[in-house]
Enzyme design. Sequence first.
Site, PDB file in Angstrom:
ATOM      1  CE  LYS A 130      -1.177   5.407   7.918  1.00  0.00           C
ATOM      2  NZ  LYS A 130      -0.769   4.973   6.570  1.00  0.00           N
TER       3      LYS A 130
ATOM      4  CG  PHE B 288      -1.878   1.199   1.175  1.00  0.00           C
ATOM      5  CD1 PHE B 288      -2.992   1.180   0.346  1.00  0.00           C
ATOM      6  CD2 PHE B 288      -1.633   2.339   1.935  1.00  0.00           C
ATOM      7  CE1 PHE B 288      -3.847   2.271   0.275  1.00  0.00           C
ATOM      8  CE2 PHE B 288      -2.485   3.434   1.871  1.00  0.00           C
ATOM      9  CZ  PHE B 288      -3.599   3.396   1.041  1.00  0.00           C
TER      10      PHE B 288
ATOM     11  CG  ASP C 226       5.392   3.482   1.992  1.00  0.00           C
ATOM     12  OD1 ASP C 226       5.384   4.022   3.117  1.00  0.00           O
ATOM     13  OD2 ASP C 226       4.398   3.445   1.243  1.00  0.00           O
TER      14      ASP C 226
HETATM   15  C1  LIG Z   1      -0.975   5.245   5.139  1.00  0.00           C
HETATM   16  C2  LIG Z   1       0.045   4.811   4.191  1.00  0.00           C
HETATM   17  C3  LIG Z   1       0.270   5.485   2.978  1.00  0.00           C
HETATM   18  C4  LIG Z   1      -0.599   6.621   2.517  1.00  0.00           C
HETATM   19  O1  LIG Z   1      -0.538   7.735   3.352  1.00  0.00           O
HETATM   20  P1  LIG Z   1      -1.619   8.903   3.158  1.00  0.00           P
HETATM   21  O2  LIG Z   1      -1.196   9.942   4.146  1.00  0.00           O
HETATM   22  O3  LIG Z   1      -2.959   8.304   3.455  1.00  0.00           O
HETATM   23  O4  LIG Z   1      -1.522   9.354   1.759  1.00  0.00           O
HETATM   24  C5  LIG Z   1       1.289   5.053   2.178  1.00  0.00           C
HETATM   25  N1  LIG Z   1       2.068   4.002   2.515  1.00  0.00           N
HETATM   26  C6  LIG Z   1       1.891   3.331   3.665  1.00  0.00           C
HETATM   27  C7  LIG Z   1       2.806   2.212   4.007  1.00  0.00           C
HETATM   28  C8  LIG Z   1       0.871   3.708   4.534  1.00  0.00           C
HETATM   29  O5  LIG Z   1       0.670   3.007   5.657  1.00  0.00           O
END
Ligand SMILES: *Cc1c(COP(=O)(O)O)cnc(C)c1O
Length: 397
Positions: A250, A136, A221
């Site tokens: 986050k 994700f 990420d």
């Molecule tokens: C939450 C998340 C995102 C997206 O972040 P947003 O602030 O919602 O755009 C991307 N990568 C990972 C691993 C996440 O947990």
Amino acid sequence: MSKKTEEIASLYDQYVMPTYAPAIALKHGAGSKVLDIDGIQYYDLTSGIATLACGHCHPEITAAIEAQLKDFAHASNLYYNPHMATLAQTLARLSGGYKSFFANSGAEANENMVKIARLWGQPTGRYEVITFNKGFHGRTLAMCAATAQEKIQHGFDPLPTGFAYADYNDLESVKAAINEKTVAIMVEPIQGEGGVIEATNEFLQGLADLCKEKNLLLLMDEIQTGMGRTGSMFAWEQTPVKPDMFTLAKALGGGLPLSAVLARPDLADLLKPGMLGTTFGGNPCACAAALAVINVIEKENLLEHTRKVGEQLREGLEALMDTYPQILEVRGRGLLVGMVVEGSAAEIVEECRLGGVLCCTAGAHVVRFLPPLNISEKNLSEALEMIADSFDQLFGE
Ligand SMILES: *Cc1c(COP(=O)(O)O)cnc(C)c1O
């Protein structure tokens, strides 16, 4: 649903696009506890989906935001921002010399990381980024394309090109996905939304070796795993590899929208004024909050604490497995913990809420627990007892 909540829900029905399905409205938070608008108290083991590393309303974070807010709320990147300078310096200290670009959301940080990777690849005509099934990376069009999940992509064709998919923890599938256009591999150290699945050290080492051999960039990420969530400031510190670039979001801004791309200085220095930008990126209140978050994590020894209470959380959930065969596995690291269940994870989340504990899902069959890093052992054991009661309600004789 209470009358007060119903009133809000009815406004949502009329005026808010129907993209979320909340059940309650919160009124106040303190540490690991929240009150809803009817005065019902919950343990919050979601922490705003891993955004509140130091819990709700940590006094030092609130004070840092307040102080900046009284000076000015925003000024834009037309002017120097002292908090941004200090935050970047602090992140450089923590990462071993990486330079920062600040944005607002996780998706936006990932987009900018991919842009820098493409910039680096341009002289050799390479632009494709390999990402992983069940990963994700966010919801913008390009990050939908980077997120190899049908439920995220469905209905939004045509998606931007430039991504290829491989299987997580499967080096052979990565080798098969590499071609003459490949410029980078983007990976989560733990797939959060995808179901709390950890990359093995062998896999990550294999990716790093492949990157070296094929002259690719390794991008991580760390939007969910970063800022202490797994028991080190960044999850890659517990692995044998170091990414060329990584993203944070986050928990970075202590609850305010803030994200960052951290890059090796030679990659960062490919950029020139005007190449990347965003109006709110590195907002001074958000940067002040981030500095306070890092200060609290360090001063209150929250990395060590996270490892300790993370074990308590996993052991507490594992103990339920003896009684409830519906629980198939408990996994994760630090305070990013997933419980794999046979049936509906959403049903368990709902029952826990009725029992006074907020948790969330990570896919259809994984219940995800993301307590604040500073939750006390006493509060966590109380929350675990409440979770046990909810399991008894749902599955007991
Ligand atoms: C939450 C998340 C995102 C997206 O972040 P947003 O602030 O919602 O755009 C991307 N990568 C990972 C691993 C996440 O947990």
